[in-house]
Design an enzyme around this catalytic site. Structure first.
Site, PDB file in Angstrom:
ATOM      1  N   GLY B 148       4.436 -16.571  26.487  1.00 40.31           N
ATOM      2  CA  GLY B 148       3.849 -17.112  25.387  1.00 40.31           C
ATOM      3  C   GLY B 148       4.082 -15.679  24.696  1.00 40.31           C
ATOM      4  O   GLY B 148       5.583 -15.160  24.732  1.00 40.31           O
ATOM      5  N   CYS B 149       4.318 -15.876  23.213  1.00 43.31           N
ATOM      6  CA  CYS B 149       5.364 -14.994  22.476  1.00 43.31           C
ATOM      7  C   CYS B 149       4.139 -13.503  22.625  1.00 43.31           C
ATOM      8  O   CYS B 149       5.023 -12.535  22.825  1.00 43.31           O
ATOM      9  CB  CYS B 149       4.903 -15.630  21.028  1.00 43.31           C
ATOM     10  SG  CYS B 149       2.994 -16.661  20.413  1.00 43.31           S
ATOM     11  N   PHE B 150       2.435 -13.873  21.924  1.00 47.26           N
ATOM     12  CA  PHE B 150       2.347 -12.310  22.285  1.00 47.26           C
ATOM     13  C   PHE B 150       2.829 -11.552  23.860  1.00 47.26           C
ATOM     14  O   PHE B 150       3.206 -10.773  23.455  1.00 47.26           O
ATOM     15  CB  PHE B 150       0.883 -12.588  22.634  1.00 47.26           C
ATOM     16  CG  PHE B 150       0.321 -13.223  20.499  1.00 47.26           C
ATOM     17  CD1 PHE B 150       0.706 -11.650  19.536  1.00 47.26           C
ATOM     18  CD2 PHE B 150      -0.313 -14.104  20.463  1.00 47.26           C
ATOM     19  CE1 PHE B 150       0.400 -12.088  18.298  1.00 47.26           C
ATOM     20  CE2 PHE B 150      -1.015 -14.276  19.216  1.00 47.26           C
ATOM     21  CZ  PHE B 150      -0.196 -13.715  18.565  1.00 47.26           C
ATOM     22  N   THR B 152       5.438 -11.550  26.163  1.00 46.51           N
ATOM     23  CA  THR B 152       6.794 -11.100  25.543  1.00 46.51           C
ATOM     24  C   THR B 152       7.324  -9.133  25.327  1.00 46.51           C
ATOM     25  O   THR B 152       7.258  -8.938  25.100  1.00 46.51           O
ATOM     26  CB  THR B 152       7.409 -12.083  24.714  1.00 46.51           C
ATOM     27  OG1 THR B 152       7.990 -12.673  25.692  1.00 46.51           O
ATOM     28  CG2 THR B 152       8.830 -11.814  24.892  1.00 46.51           C
TER      29      THR B 152
END
Lengths: 345, 345, 345, 345
Positions: B148-150, B152
């Site tokens: 996921g973005c967060f 990472t």
């Protein structure tokens, strides 16, 4: 009353003017500027066309003493330190929006602000103008140090927790975000549109001068607080501050219990609004108003509490709070001239 | 190679297309959409005029098995759970950009995602595609759960500290901010321009489904981490994530020492850049690139360390990282097709 | 007076509420919504916490007739057409903020709005509520068609030129730009933050329903105007409209002469402010206020005049102007409750 | 080839570097700056960490003559006028991104730019680098005046109409909007975030220095064009220009006919994309790319045609177009190094 604004060309100054020019107890408002004297105010701020016929005046302390009841100082760092001592012992009450008079410890001021502290004993007569904590002192004050924007949101978000000793005193971590107007009206690379837009920056990491101001206020309500961690971020918007606050609970408390505690704590505070369980405020919900909205939630996994406090940095974080102090120190209704609904959207 | 993208009409899908259509090792890229089949891709995304002649195809698993080497799933929650089992035992490698396959514990998935977990034993064959931690496993993987973005940004910001046991394991507090594109292409009240612009919102307080993903990855490098506190804020910008991370140091370490540790830890990671002392990255400095930039500072007053990690949520936080995994699992240079300079300003 | 707002949950409705709840001549304000009846207004708009205790009521025409002096309709297209005839012959005055009653020609309405026009002869009793042109009629009106946002800026920018026959009547070309709040509160792909931010779009080219409204008003002051060219652009901001207007002068006139003509024309208009030579207004200079600011310049090379008119689309372009009409039709001071300084910055 | 960039610290310079450092025919790129010599380029632009090891060099004309094949001048007004004559008769080809060499008429330059024109006969050897009109001349040019950002969009939007004499030559009115990056990297009050955000401003009304540049180019394709009306607006976004163009048709032409004419006119232009009937481009659809997208519509009511042309001001409006000229004058494929998909969203 007759009031004056030094620094009327800044963003804090023009917001003060917006409020004071419609204030029911202000008869006259005189505007001062060291950089634009003899200039028409509407030349600087055309949005005031037909609403102001003021010409900016040079700073003249004798004239101020003769004419003013209250003087607002909305000035860059260092100016109040020089101007304010001249008014000691006069009938002119001072409300200083700069940081010059906020720290009672001069060494601390010089360490964090990296400039000389004010001379003399003016600090002893200065009251920190966060009315939700200090209303009685403000009533009798001659000099008000109006709180900083970040401290206002952070202290209001933390005061009940800290005063009632619900949290571990060394566990406070605050992540704050601000719109760009807090940096003032002067252009710089850091506030250049192309650099700020579509961007988030952290700045002054561990070095922000609002850290000791927050610590001083928290220690006022609980001397055992040793320090806080506090971060500031620049966000691509003009107005608004959000403080996201974390602390570890000493005992087990529910979100509902804490919300009740907060509501009780702020039951006489016209401008603090505590949200219901599951609701958190956004900055737009206080836009152009004097409110500080607070939401909170206990995380049972970690036994930490998260508090979110939002203000408009130019209102409750500067001009609005200054007028609130003006009202209290002069015996007016606390909300006179500043009971404005937020602008939405 | 022949690759396919399911969910090509979403923001993650079109970013994947931008990268894969210029990738030196991709011969053909087939686009699938369950909502817009038989529609020209440039009708959905006119910016691709003259760059794409694709027509969106309906999802046909047999055709995919026959034609594709690698299939990217850039789909809403729940879709990968249904599609991915069909590819077990085939020659088609899967890279799933959704959260469906990220949590190894199905009960945890169902608790945080509030939907049924994937059936069967596919999770055992799935590798968490954060190459900075798991490069060797990725090389041999048939199925990648793209982070996921967060997670990472947060995991990359914390991994050296946690793995080397420099911090108190229960002291991690992360304040994350994201641009709006992370919410995808579908319109909603929460992403309506007039609601987001000039505003900051906190959301999913203590309930964000990325919390267990981050904890799982941190526990991989140090099983003693019990939990984290993690907050997400919506910021008025389109792309970019910043994770501001706080933790208490176990011993005394200087900023310089920690920066050296981070640089050593990431010395073979092409896309992680650690800033020098006193410098912190902003999100714009990684805009439209696959970099994760990290800055950090030790606060000697509190003995806490603050780490700031930034990524572009659609690149290193989604499509860019997916292509990085594609490169690694197929033996290409890790940077093929994604060594792009950030767009600035 | 007792007033009602239908459509209180929309952006126009909540702006009306902000104004009317502080209006010196409004005793009670009742809020109606067909979608959120029995819901607390602060549940929809938390910014009004402590400022409103209203519960949204269902639309009940008999109750309205019994209780209200004035009813504001801040409703989507088609609603006023249905509701307004019920109030003919009653004591309830109507102020309609939608476009339903603005065009006197029903065929034109149906052509541009692509929906049925209102039934019956209500249009004959309806006054177009642009007070700068129609103040006398408004004083005696029972039904007001409150002007559209684009028409307000455009007509005010053009009226002196057109009425005094300074320009070639077929030479008018208007390029208008609007913030996103004009599209209302309902989310759509067109107003999705990620699509609007960092972007400019033109829309409804040659087909905007405000074209016939502008032409009708200009023909009122000069019947020879045959048509205009008028374009609308969506800009990444929330509030504000700018109309940039071009026309060919019939004779030679200087910028100074024209500014004088404009100032004379608007000398009794409290909310129109004409800038001095060389100065042009920006939208922020009227933010959250009821002003329309105008700047102009003659280009001697082309003998064309350029006029720039700006408003806040939710104030002078909607709710502010509606309250201005309310004031005029009830004999109050035109500026009651709406003499607010713009919010800046 | 060996190339140099003077003004590498500006926004045009860093965009040039992004393109040239990945260009297949550029072997070495040397960066010059008069303000930051001996400074590391990544110190100025941290986004280039690991992508650049350049140190900014002082300007040394002899060294340039000895080492460079092509020199790009991305400099403030007046610099090229001084530097460029030194390169006449040498082997160094010049591509000047400033406005210094664009106007063939020195008196016109001095009138609009309000500074002295370049000395000597360098203008006779300079080719206006709009390749869609002047490709043959560019192939043989030693000096290129790279077009301005507004002129690029406007001329490309008008050239087919003007050259084919479809319109009344005195009827052109252009309303242009630009993001803030066009104002460059230096901070000013006009580009201060708090002043630009949530705001639209018009500027340099009837006085923009791009007016004579557009007129000169249009007169090249049709000498009868006497003048244009041209307005520029500052929009709260970083990148992008939209020119909304109006003109009166001489005869009756349908939208479809005109679209066909445009497509034919630009059939060999890799970077001009003409939209289908009913579609208009937005600026985001060319973000960070070298495309100019065009949409148009005939209004049968007024017999006017409206053309919308969009570019990224730093790409097709500056650095991208400069590289396109670099490609053409050196015999490379016109699209080398600049066939980049727009970044979306």
């Amino acid at each position: 009353m007759k009031v004056g604004i030094v620094g009327a060309t800044g963003y804090g100054g023009v917001e003060l003017y917006r409020l004071l020019s419609n204030h029911p107890h202000v008869e006259e408002c005189i505007l001062y500027s060291s950089s634009d004297m003899d200039v028409s105010y509407t030349h600087v701020y055309p949005q005031l066309n037909t609403l102001s016929e003021h010409v900016l005046k040079d700073i003249d302390i004798e004239e101020m003493k003769a004419n003013l009841d209250v003087l607002f100082l909305a000035t860059p760092p260092g100016v109040s330190s020089k101007l304010s001592p001249s008014f000691m012992g006069t009938n002119v009450k001072l409300i200083d929006l700069s940081g010059d008079l906020r720290l009672r410890n001069k060494a601390s001021y010089e360490q964090w602000y990296k400039r000389p502290a004010v001379n003399g004993d003016i600090l002893e007569q200065t009251v920190y103008g966060l009315s939700e904590l200090n209303k009685e002192s403000i009533k009798h004050a001659k000099i008000i140090a109006n709180p900083g924007c970040f401290p206002t949101a952070t202290i209001l978000g933390l005061a009940p927790l800290v005063e009632k000793q619900f949290i571990q005193v060394d566990s406070i971590i605050v992540d704050a975000k601000t719109g760009v107007s807090g940096a003032g009206r002067n252009a710089s690379q850091a506030t250049h549109f192309s650099e700020v837009n579509e961007n988030i920056k952290i700045y002054k990491v561990h070095e922000h001068q609002h850290i000791p101001e927050i610590e001083q206020a928290l220690q006022q309500v609980n001397p055992e607080v040793p320090y806080i961690t506090f971060h500031t971020h620049l966000i691509p918007m003009t107005r608004g501050i959000m403080a996201t606050i974390n602390a570890s609970l000493k005992d087990t408390l529910s979100t509902e219990q804490l919300i009740n505690e907060y509501r009780q704590y702020y039951q006489d505070s016209s401008f603090v609004r505590v949200r219901s369980q599951g609701e958190f405020p956004s900055t737009k919900e206080v836009y152009a108003s004097n409110f500080c909205d607070i939401g909170l939630s206990v995380d049972t996994r970690t036994n930490r509490v998260t508090i979110v406090a939002v203000i408009d940095n130019l209102m409750k974080g500067a001009a609005g709070q200054a007028v609130q102090n003006f009202n209290i120190m002069n015996g007016f209704d606390e909300t006179s001239g500043i009971k404005l609904a937020p602008i939405y959207p």
